[in-house]
Design a protein around this motif. Structure first.
Motif, short mmCIF file in Angstrom:
data_model
loop_
_atom_site.label_atom_id
_atom_site.label_comp_id
_atom_site.label_asym_id
_atom_site.label_seq_id
_atom_site.Cartn_x
_atom_site.Cartn_y
_atom_site.Cartn_z
N SER A 56 0.86 -1.18 0.00
CA SER A 56 0.00 0.00 0.00
C SER A 56 0.89 1.23 0.00
O SER A 56 1.95 1.24 0.65
N TYR A 57 0.48 2.26 -0.72
CA TYR A 57 1.23 3.51 -0.69
C TYR A 57 1.25 4.10 0.72
O TYR A 57 2.17 4.83 1.07
N ALA A 58 0.24 3.78 1.51
CA ALA A 58 0.13 4.33 2.86
C ALA A 58 0.80 3.46 3.91
O ALA A 58 0.70 3.74 5.11
N CYS A 59 1.49 2.42 3.49
CA CYS A 59 2.19 1.51 4.41
C CYS A 59 3.64 1.98 4.56
O CYS A 59 4.39 1.98 3.58
N PRO A 60 4.06 2.37 5.76
CA PRO A 60 5.43 2.85 5.95
C PRO A 60 6.49 1.80 5.62
O PRO A 60 7.54 2.12 5.08
N ALA A 61 6.21 0.54 5.95
CA ALA A 61 7.16 -0.53 5.65
C ALA A 61 7.31 -0.70 4.14
O ALA A 61 8.41 -0.98 3.64
N CYS A 62 6.20 -0.54 3.40
CA CYS A 62 6.25 -0.64 1.94
C CYS A 62 7.08 0.49 1.35
O CYS A 62 7.81 0.29 0.37
N ASN A 63 6.96 1.66 1.92
CA ASN A 63 7.75 2.80 1.46
C ASN A 63 9.24 2.51 1.63
O ASN A 63 10.04 2.73 0.72
N MET A 64 9.63 1.97 2.77
CA MET A 64 11.02 1.64 3.03
C MET A 64 11.50 0.48 2.15
O MET A 64 12.68 0.38 1.83
N LEU A 121 4.70 11.42 -2.40
CA LEU A 121 3.58 12.29 -2.06
C LEU A 121 3.02 11.98 -0.68
O LEU A 121 2.49 12.85 0.00
N VAL A 122 3.15 10.72 -0.28
CA VAL A 122 2.62 10.30 1.03
C VAL A 122 3.66 10.46 2.14
O VAL A 122 3.32 10.87 3.26
N TRP A 123 4.94 10.18 1.84
CA TRP A 123 5.92 10.04 2.91
C TRP A 123 6.97 11.13 2.99
O TRP A 123 7.63 11.27 4.04
N LYS A 124 7.16 11.92 1.95
CA LYS A 124 8.11 13.03 2.06
C LYS A 124 7.45 14.19 2.81
O LYS A 124 6.24 14.39 2.72
N ASP A 125 8.28 14.96 3.51
CA ASP A 125 7.74 16.04 4.35
C ASP A 125 6.84 17.00 3.58
O ASP A 125 5.84 17.47 4.11
N GLU A 126 7.21 17.28 2.34
CA GLU A 126 6.42 18.23 1.55
C GLU A 126 5.33 17.54 0.74
O GLU A 126 4.64 18.17 -0.06
N GLY A 127 5.16 16.25 0.95
CA GLY A 127 4.15 15.50 0.20
C GLY A 127 2.74 15.99 0.43
O GLY A 127 2.34 16.29 1.56
N THR A 128 1.96 16.07 -0.65
CA THR A 128 0.60 16.61 -0.55
C THR A 128 -0.44 15.56 -0.18
O THR A 128 -1.60 15.89 0.02
N LEU A 129 -0.01 14.29 -0.08
CA LEU A 129 -0.97 13.23 0.27
C LEU A 129 -0.56 12.53 1.57
O LEU A 129 -0.89 11.37 1.79
#
Length: 228
Positions: A56-64, A121-129
């Motif tokens: 999921s885009y909203a999953c922090p582990a997936c982002n990493m 967009l979800v996980w960077k500080d300036e991300g809009t989502l």
């Protein structure tokens, strides 16, 4: 320059891991390092081997995990295709919205532009989502809506009204229901999870670490090819 060299070296190391996987095959055990999907599920890649990433885009582990996935994708054998399967089982973290966004971007032919970018967009500080405050890490309220995604995707050449109309269509609703059904059939209860040829499920934890993923995937692809 150094970054490029590091990425090249990492890709070569991962490729080497694939090449030597057969020598470590006897270290992988069913029920420990990977789990059988019962019953096996059909693949969508024809004659090619299939590796599915449940995410999921909203999953922090997936982002990493994305850096690992990019290296894995580059090192997969030529007869193997990587398929993404977005999960929706955490509505409290807005996963259904991002599942809908994935299938909408896919339907509109812009997924190659939006996939990696959506994690930013979800996980960077300036991300809009973002789904959590960058400083407090607490969930934001309200969470991003599909309309917010449509606005964020405008820079990828997608008209907001077309995106939202497609997102709410019968075709997208059907894809989401099929995805949820497939997740249950795979027996997936966490992300990121990989599924090989609809028959074998694994995670970084079950594999024994990030560095074990490439040889384990290779082992399972060869195992299934040998069985056929």
């Amino acid at each position: 320059m150094l970054k490029g060299l590091f990425q090249t070296a990492s890709a070569l190391l991962l490729g080497a891991a694939f090449a030597t996987a057969a020598h470590a095959a006897d270290t992988f055990e069913a029920g420990t390092h990977y789990f059988a999907v019962e019953p096996p599920q059909p693949t969508s890649t024809g004659d090619k081997a299939e590796v599915v990433e449940v995410f999921s885009y909203a999953c922090p582990a997936c982002n990493m995990f994305q850096a690992t996935m990019q290296k894995l994708k580059a090192a997969l054998p030529a007869n193997t295709e990587l398929v993404y399967l977005p999960a929706s089982f955490r509505p409290d973290e807005d996963w259904p919205v991002f599942q809908r966004a994935f299938y909408t971007a896919q339907a509109l032919g812009v997924l190659d532009k939006t996939h990696d970018a959506t994690f930013d967009l979800v996980w960077k500080d300036e991300g809009t989502l973002r789904i959590s405050d960058a400083k407090t890490h607490k969930p934001v309220s309200p969470m991003p809506t599909i309309e917010d995604v449509a606005k964020a995707y405008a820079k990828f050449g997608v008209k907001a009204d077309e995106f939202t109309a497609t997102a709410g269509s019968f075709a997208i609703n059907t894809k989401m229901k099929r995805a949820d059904a497939l997740l249950k059939a795979y027996g997936v209860d966490s992300t990121p999870t990989l599924v090989v040829n609809g028959k074998y499920r694994l995670t970084a934890v079950s594999a024994g670490g990030i560095d074990k993923i490439a040889p384990l995937v290779k082992f399972l692809i060869e195992k299934d090819a040998g069985a056929k």
